[in-house]
Motif scaffolding. Sequence first.
Motif, PDB file in Angstrom:
ATOM      1  N   LEU A  57      18.452  43.058  43.980  1.00  0.00           N
ATOM      2  CA  LEU A  57      17.495  44.167  44.021  1.00  0.00           C
ATOM      3  C   LEU A  57      18.164  45.452  44.497  1.00  0.00           C
ATOM      4  O   LEU A  57      17.901  46.538  43.955  1.00  0.00           O
ATOM      5  CB  LEU A  57      16.324  43.812  44.937  1.00  0.00           C
ATOM      6  CG  LEU A  57      15.347  42.761  44.387  1.00  0.00           C
ATOM      7  CD1 LEU A  57      14.390  42.309  45.473  1.00  0.00           C
ATOM      8  CD2 LEU A  57      14.574  43.313  43.190  1.00  0.00           C
ATOM      9  N   GLU A  58      19.008  45.333  45.509  1.00  0.00           N
ATOM     10  CA  GLU A  58      19.716  46.523  46.007  1.00  0.00           C
ATOM     11  C   GLU A  58      20.623  47.108  44.932  1.00  0.00           C
ATOM     12  O   GLU A  58      20.729  48.352  44.791  1.00  0.00           O
ATOM     13  CB  GLU A  58      20.514  46.157  47.255  1.00  0.00           C
ATOM     14  CG  GLU A  58      19.633  45.880  48.468  1.00  0.00           C
ATOM     15  CD  GLU A  58      20.422  45.390  49.678  1.00  0.00           C
ATOM     16  OE1 GLU A  58      19.878  45.456  50.790  1.00  0.00           O
ATOM     17  OE2 GLU A  58      21.589  44.962  49.495  1.00  0.00           O
ATOM     18  N   HIS A  59      21.276  46.233  44.169  1.00  0.00           N
ATOM     19  CA  HIS A  59      22.112  46.717  43.056  1.00  0.00           C
ATOM     20  C   HIS A  59      21.258  47.404  41.989  1.00  0.00           C
ATOM     21  O   HIS A  59      21.647  48.445  41.435  1.00  0.00           O
ATOM     22  CB  HIS A  59      22.880  45.553  42.429  1.00  0.00           C
ATOM     23  CG  HIS A  59      23.999  45.058  43.297  1.00  0.00           C
ATOM     24  ND1 HIS A  59      24.637  43.868  43.066  1.00  0.00           N
ATOM     25  CD2 HIS A  59      24.590  45.593  44.395  1.00  0.00           C
ATOM     26  CE1 HIS A  59      25.579  43.687  43.971  1.00  0.00           C
ATOM     27  NE2 HIS A  59      25.562  44.728  44.793  1.00  0.00           N
ATOM     28  N   SER A  60      20.083  46.805  41.735  1.00  0.00           N
ATOM     29  CA  SER A  60      19.182  47.406  40.738  1.00  0.00           C
ATOM     30  C   SER A  60      18.702  48.777  41.199  1.00  0.00           C
ATOM     31  O   SER A  60      18.578  49.708  40.389  1.00  0.00           O
ATOM     32  CB  SER A  60      17.978  46.479  40.495  1.00  0.00           C
ATOM     33  OG  SER A  60      18.396  45.253  39.935  1.00  0.00           O
ATOM     34  N   ILE A  61      18.400  48.896  42.481  1.00  0.00           N
ATOM     35  CA  ILE A  61      17.975  50.188  43.038  1.00  0.00           C
ATOM     36  C   ILE A  61      19.057  51.236  42.838  1.00  0.00           C
ATOM     37  O   ILE A  61      18.793  52.358  42.363  1.00  0.00           O
ATOM     38  CB  ILE A  61      17.626  50.034  44.528  1.00  0.00           C
ATOM     39  CG1 ILE A  61      16.380  49.171  44.705  1.00  0.00           C
ATOM     40  CG2 ILE A  61      17.431  51.408  45.180  1.00  0.00           C
ATOM     41  CD1 ILE A  61      16.124  48.738  46.129  1.00  0.00           C
ATOM     42  N   ASP A  62      20.287  50.860  43.195  1.00  0.00           N
ATOM     43  CA  ASP A  62      21.411  51.803  43.053  1.00  0.00           C
ATOM     44  C   ASP A  62      21.629  52.178  41.585  1.00  0.00           C
ATOM     45  O   ASP A  62      21.885  53.353  41.257  1.00  0.00           O
ATOM     46  CB  ASP A  62      22.682  51.187  43.637  1.00  0.00           C
ATOM     47  CG  ASP A  62      22.612  51.007  45.146  1.00  0.00           C
ATOM     48  OD1 ASP A  62      21.799  51.699  45.785  1.00  0.00           O
ATOM     49  OD2 ASP A  62      23.375  50.161  45.682  1.00  0.00           O
ATOM     50  N   ASP A  63      21.521  51.173  40.697  1.00  0.00           N
ATOM     51  CA  ASP A  63      21.720  51.443  39.265  1.00  0.00           C
ATOM     52  C   ASP A  63      20.644  52.389  38.733  1.00  0.00           C
ATOM     53  O   ASP A  63      20.945  53.334  37.961  1.00  0.00           O
ATOM     54  CB  ASP A  63      21.690  50.132  38.469  1.00  0.00           C
ATOM     55  CG  ASP A  63      22.896  49.252  38.767  1.00  0.00           C
ATOM     56  OD1 ASP A  63      23.901  49.777  39.299  1.00  0.00           O
ATOM     57  OD2 ASP A  63      22.824  48.039  38.471  1.00  0.00           O
ATOM     58  N   ARG A  64      19.366  52.163  39.120  1.00  0.00           N
ATOM     59  CA  ARG A  64      18.273  53.016  38.655  1.00  0.00           C
ATOM     60  C   ARG A  64      18.436  54.445  39.172  1.00  0.00           C
ATOM     61  O   ARG A  64      18.220  55.410  38.417  1.00  0.00           O
ATOM     62  CB  ARG A  64      16.917  52.456  39.100  1.00  0.00           C
ATOM     63  CG  ARG A  64      16.554  51.091  38.559  1.00  0.00           C
ATOM     64  CD  ARG A  64      16.431  51.121  37.041  1.00  0.00           C
ATOM     65  NE  ARG A  64      15.898  49.891  36.489  1.00  0.00           N
ATOM     66  CZ  ARG A  64      16.600  48.760  36.286  1.00  0.00           C
ATOM     67  NH1 ARG A  64      17.889  48.702  36.604  1.00  0.00           N
ATOM     68  NH2 ARG A  64      16.037  47.708  35.742  1.00  0.00           N
TER      69      ARG A  64
END
Length: 229
Positions: A57-64
């Motif tokens: 989720l943290e990676h997804s947040i950073d990617d978004r």
Amino acid sequence: MNIFKRLLKIGQSEIHSLVEKMEDPIALTQEVINDMKGQLLATEEMYISARAVVIRLEHSIDDRKAEAIVYEEKAEKVLLMAQNKELSKEKAESLAIEALRLQKQLLDESEDFKEQALMHKKKVEEIEEKIDVLKFNIGKWKKELDSLIAKKQINSATEFANRQMANIDNNSTVDMLKKLRSSEQEDEAYAEAINELAKLKMNQDIDYALESGDSVKKDLENLKKKLGL
């Protein structure tokens, strides 16, 4: 041993009291430890899974967020192109609106992932607390097990020593005492015989002295007669 799965926060004295009631304390205590180790392993697997979700989720947040910045830059770029007459105003604004719409969508997704991450982080914290409690209680039960094993070893050694002493008392010691007693009686008899011999010799010396004295007295009387005294 599932009954012990709920015994997460009992004190050492409570553990000791519980163990004293067990029919086979060492075996059952080891079983409790093994049961908690199984719980610990399962809980650690849960931790890994939950933590992996948070990381994703943290990676997804950073990617978004990173992608949203890119769309913002695209919106700025088309507007500048329209200003430089490289693109019509209507086309530039249409493209900018679409870029900003995608940016907003990405930021909304980022916020949604952030909320999910916070929820899973709380779960991870709860799992961490359970892991700490299990490790702490495994340590307490191991301490109790070590105490039981040491106590058993001492009792076994004491029992062995007592058996050895009992064997000595029943056999060797009795024989030794008999020999000592026999020897002592022989020494006493020997000492008594020597004492009697000494008394007998003393009496013989006295008798000889008396006899010798009488003989000398007779010789003295005879000599006096001879001399006319």
